[in-house]
Design a protein around this motif. Structure first.
Motif, PDB file in Angstrom:
ATOM      1  N   GLU A   1       0.827  -1.218   0.000  1.00 52.15           N
ATOM      2  CA  GLU A   1       0.000   0.000   0.000  1.00 52.15           C
ATOM      3  C   GLU A   1       0.861   1.268   0.000  1.00 52.15           C
ATOM      4  O   GLU A   1       0.714   2.123  -0.858  1.00 52.15           O
ATOM      5  CB  GLU A   1      -0.878   0.032   1.265  1.00 52.15           C
ATOM      6  CG  GLU A   1      -1.657  -1.229   1.508  1.00 52.15           C
ATOM      7  CD  GLU A   1      -3.132  -1.048   1.265  1.00 52.15           C
ATOM      8  OE1 GLU A   1      -3.738  -0.278   2.014  1.00 52.15           O
ATOM      9  OE2 GLU A   1      -3.644  -1.678   0.305  1.00 52.15           O
ATOM     10  N   THR A   2       1.774   1.321   1.000  1.00 53.97           N
ATOM     11  CA  THR A   2       2.564   2.555   1.147  1.00 53.97           C
ATOM     12  C   THR A   2       3.834   2.535   0.305  1.00 53.97           C
ATOM     13  O   THR A   2       4.462   3.572   0.106  1.00 53.97           O
ATOM     14  CB  THR A   2       2.994   2.743   2.608  1.00 53.97           C
ATOM     15  OG1 THR A   2       3.859   1.643   2.956  1.00 53.97           O
ATOM     16  CG2 THR A   2       1.818   2.750   3.566  1.00 53.97           C
ATOM     17  N   LEU A   3       4.215   1.345  -0.176  1.00 57.23           N
ATOM     18  CA  LEU A   3       5.475   1.119  -0.906  1.00 57.23           C
ATOM     19  C   LEU A   3       6.713   1.395  -0.052  1.00 57.23           C
ATOM     20  O   LEU A   3       7.828   1.449  -0.554  1.00 57.23           O
ATOM     21  CB  LEU A   3       5.528   1.935  -2.215  1.00 57.23           C
ATOM     22  CG  LEU A   3       4.399   1.679  -3.212  1.00 57.23           C
ATOM     23  CD1 LEU A   3       4.569   2.523  -4.466  1.00 57.23           C
ATOM     24  CD2 LEU A   3       4.313   0.200  -3.598  1.00 57.23           C
TER      25      LEU A   3
END
Ligand code: URA
Length: 209
Positions: free
Chosen positions: A107-109
């Protein structure tokens, strides 16, 4: 480039060509990575400080040299960094080994630590952070962040193949960390593989292709 050293000894270049070849199988790949790591350890330890020590030879007493200064710890970044550990230990057998495992949050990488197990005295050791590939630099930067957060302050990063993008990112994030590589390649492709590179180092080392 300041703080970047390309270890382009002919033996290293020759062996790198072998592991770049897509027809090199897991057994040979693993063996040759091990050999390259050993040769890199020889070059990286060139600046180790020495101190005088008295030795008594069968003929006379004399002042000679022995390695002094900080002890070493190897820090492979899981999992591909594991492939470089044994070769390095051949030349630095008393080194301790810590491990850093990271994954990328989909999601946030962001790189997330999932495993960090280090010798208790890392702040007193010269740390050699190992990862065969320096691609975007994200995992190298996160691993070094994790180490510094726990007190490390003397670090070298050692990889086989780097992309210019990764070298730049790592130098920017951690200008105090010396970077050693066997080859600086052309670029990253759209999937963040190094071009020409050698493919996925972890998959090739462990046969998980
Ligand atoms: N990691 C690899 O194993 N290979 C690349 O080319 C880039 C990152």
């Amino acid at each position: 480039m300041e703080n970047v050293t390309v270890l382009d000894h002919p033996l290293i270049q020759h062996k790198l060509t072998i592991i770049r070849d897509k027809n090199t199988g897991t057994k040979s790949f693993r063996e040759v990575v091990d050999e390259i790591a050993r040769l890199m350890a020889y070059e990286i330890t060139r600046d180790m400080p020495l101190e005088d020590v008295e030795v008594e030879t069968p003929v006379a007493k004399a002042m000679m040299k022995q390695i002094s200064g900080k002890k070493v710890a190897l820090i492979p970044i899981l999992r591909a960094g594991l492939g470089m550990v044994d070769g390095m230990l051949d030349l630095i057998p008393a080194a301790k080994v810590g491990h850093v495992g990271l994954y990328r949050d989909p999601e946030t990488l962001e790189a997330v630590e999932y495993f960090v197990k280090l010798p208790s005295d890392i702040s007193e050791r010269q740390l050699l952070v190992l990862d065969p590939m320096l691609a975007t630099g994200a995992s190298a930067i996160a691993a070094i962040d994790a180490l510094k957060k726990r007190g490390a302050d003397s670090l070298k990063f050692v990889c086989l193949v780097a992309a210019p993008e990764g070298v730049e990112a790592l130098r920017k994030a951690h200008p105090d960390v010396d970077i050693y590589l066997a080859a600086l390649d052309e670029k990253l492709d759209e999937s963040a593989y190094i071009v020409p590179g050698l493919g996925d180092a972890g998959d090739r080392l462990f046969g998980t292709l």
